[in-house]
Design an enzyme around this catalytic site. Structure first.
Site, PDB file in Angstrom:
ATOM      1  N   ASP A 132      -9.259  -1.847   2.640  1.00 54.76           N
ATOM      2  CA  ASP A 132      -9.004  -1.345   3.984  1.00 54.76           C
ATOM      3  C   ASP A 132     -10.024  -1.864   4.998  1.00 54.76           C
ATOM      4  O   ASP A 132      -9.885  -1.615   6.195  1.00 54.76           O
ATOM      5  CB  ASP A 132      -9.038   0.191   3.980  1.00 54.76           C
ATOM      6  CG  ASP A 132      -7.994   0.773   3.055  1.00 54.76           C
ATOM      7  OD1 ASP A 132      -6.920   0.155   2.928  1.00 54.76           O
ATOM      8  OD2 ASP A 132      -8.256   1.821   2.442  1.00 54.76           O
TER       9      ASP A 132
ATOM     10  N   ASP B  92       0.824  -1.211   0.000  1.00 55.79           N
ATOM     11  CA  ASP B  92       0.000   0.000   0.000  1.00 55.79           C
ATOM     12  C   ASP B  92       0.860   1.263   0.000  1.00 55.79           C
ATOM     13  O   ASP B  92       0.645   2.194  -0.776  1.00 55.79           O
ATOM     14  CB  ASP B  92      -0.913  -0.013   1.229  1.00 55.79           C
ATOM     15  CG  ASP B  92      -2.240   0.671   0.967  1.00 55.79           C
ATOM     16  OD1 ASP B  92      -2.612   0.799  -0.212  1.00 55.79           O
ATOM     17  OD2 ASP B  92      -2.913   1.074   1.927  1.00 55.79           O
TER      18      ASP B  92
END
Length: 378
Positions: free
Chosen positions: A271, A225
């Site tokens: 997420d 990420d």
């Protein structure tokens, strides 16, 4: 991933990514969100993110003990977890290349159809347990089985074996209405319904086999990420181009424009699902301790709330998109491990093991027995 509706006047360099919390539509349109609108949008995103984690974790417990082959979870091993960031990176870069070479319109048309079918199935599976309580006793329940095999005789190999009943068909029909709504209108409410269904199914059906595997997965995606958000423009480019219900969105101008609002804050499903499957694992670990407490589940759940809230705080303070896993991974792993260390259960936590292979073998044995009995009856 950004989902830009037609009619919006947005700059081409939106700070939107696949797995990050972002704000969209506030430059060219010169829209300045009110404090009330901002609070409502981010509060709603946090609330929506918590729903699939909480209920998906609870349903994962039932899923783990299921003897039905169609409800068996997909177990992620340490090898799978180590490969996942690499596969995700290749997929992301592949999409980037596709969007650079081919027409964005046609790619999104194919993706919309693909996610339409996936979304309808995911939503049907999500609402099925709830809908089953509303069917009257007189409702005729007929059993169906969708079976695909390859070969014949002793060489017959089962490719797909899906069992369902008439109630599932009703759920599928209702879910199709939402799917068509999203396909035609791309409305943010339809997007959120399908997104929540995807997230809940992910938390419910994807199982980590132990805590070290969870740490490997979350740690790898932490690096993934941060690298793709801060190191390159690949994720931003794909996010601007990709149209699919793989994020939750909520308009910051809802109070001004109502349901037709179009200046969104958003949160990627990654997420939610990635920390969610780790939180679900800790719930199953709590149950394995047989102490009638849910210490690690609630600890990790609160850690997720803190991490997501901190992500929004940093993003709002610095006015720049943030990779949420940068804050979620340390909090979701660190706090439960700290509590386990205090309680003297750290060794038990890291030794806890889930093995679905025995369950699968048991299910296959039952299926073979049924098949043998059917052959005898014939």
């Amino acid at each position: 991933m950004a989902d830009v509706q037609q009619g919006q006047s947005l700059v081409p360099d939106l700070n939107a990514t696949l797995n990050e919390t972002v704000t969209e539509g506030n430059v060219t349109a010169k829209f300045v969100a009110t404090p009330q609108g901002t609070a409502l949008a981010y509060g709603s995103l946090v609330f929506m993110a918590l729903l699939p984690i909480f209920f998906g974790a609870l349903r994962s417990v039932i899923c783990a003990s299921s003897k039905n082959a169609t409800d068996m979870p997909e177990t992620i091993t340490s090898r799978d977890a180590a490969k996942f960031p690499i596969i995700a990176s290749c997929t992301l870069f592949g999409l980037y290349v596709f969007f650079k070479i081919f027409s964005q319109e046609y790619i999104n048309l194919l993706l919309s159809m693909y996610f339409f079918f996936l979304g309808v199935l995911a939503l049907a599976h999500t609402i099925s347990p709830v809908m089953n309580t509303f069917f009257p006793v007189t409702f005729s329940i007929k059993q169906y089985q969708l079976l695909f095999t390859q070969g014949s005789g002793d060489n017959k190999e089962e490719i797909l074996n899906y069992e369902f009943d008439s109630r599932d068909i009703v759920c599928l029909a209702l879910s199709s209405v939402v799917g068509v709504w999203y396909l035609l209108k791309k409305h943010w409410i339809a997007n959120n319904i399908l997104g929540l269904a995807f997230a809940l199914n992910g938390v419910e059906m994807l199982h980590l086999n132990n805590v070290p595997t969870g740490c490997i997965l979350l740690g790898g995606l932490f690096v993934y990420d941060v690298f793709w958000v801060f190191g390159t423009n690949v994720m931003v480019t794909v996010a601007k181009s990709f149209e699919a219900p793989i994020k939750l969105v909520f308009p910051q101008d809802l109070l001004e424009k109502g349901l037709e609002a179009n200046n969104f804050a958003m949160l990627g499903l990654g997420d939610i699902v990635i920390p969610g499957i780790f939180i679900a694992l800790l719930l199953r670990f709590d149950i394995s301790l047989k102490k009638n407490t849910r210490t690690y589940f609630y600890t990790s759940f609160l850690a997720y709330i803190f991490g997501l809230g901190f992500t929004i705080f940093v993003m709002h303070t610095y006015k720049h998109a943030q990779p949420a896993l940068l804050y979620l991974v340390p909090s979701c792993i660190g706090l439960p491990v700290f509590v386990a260390k205090l309680k003297g259960e750290l060794t038990d936590m890291f030794r806890y093991q889930e093995n679905q292979e025995e369950k699968k073998a048991s299910v296959e044995s039952v299926d073979e027995t049924k098949e043998t009995e059917l052959k005898k009856d014939k």
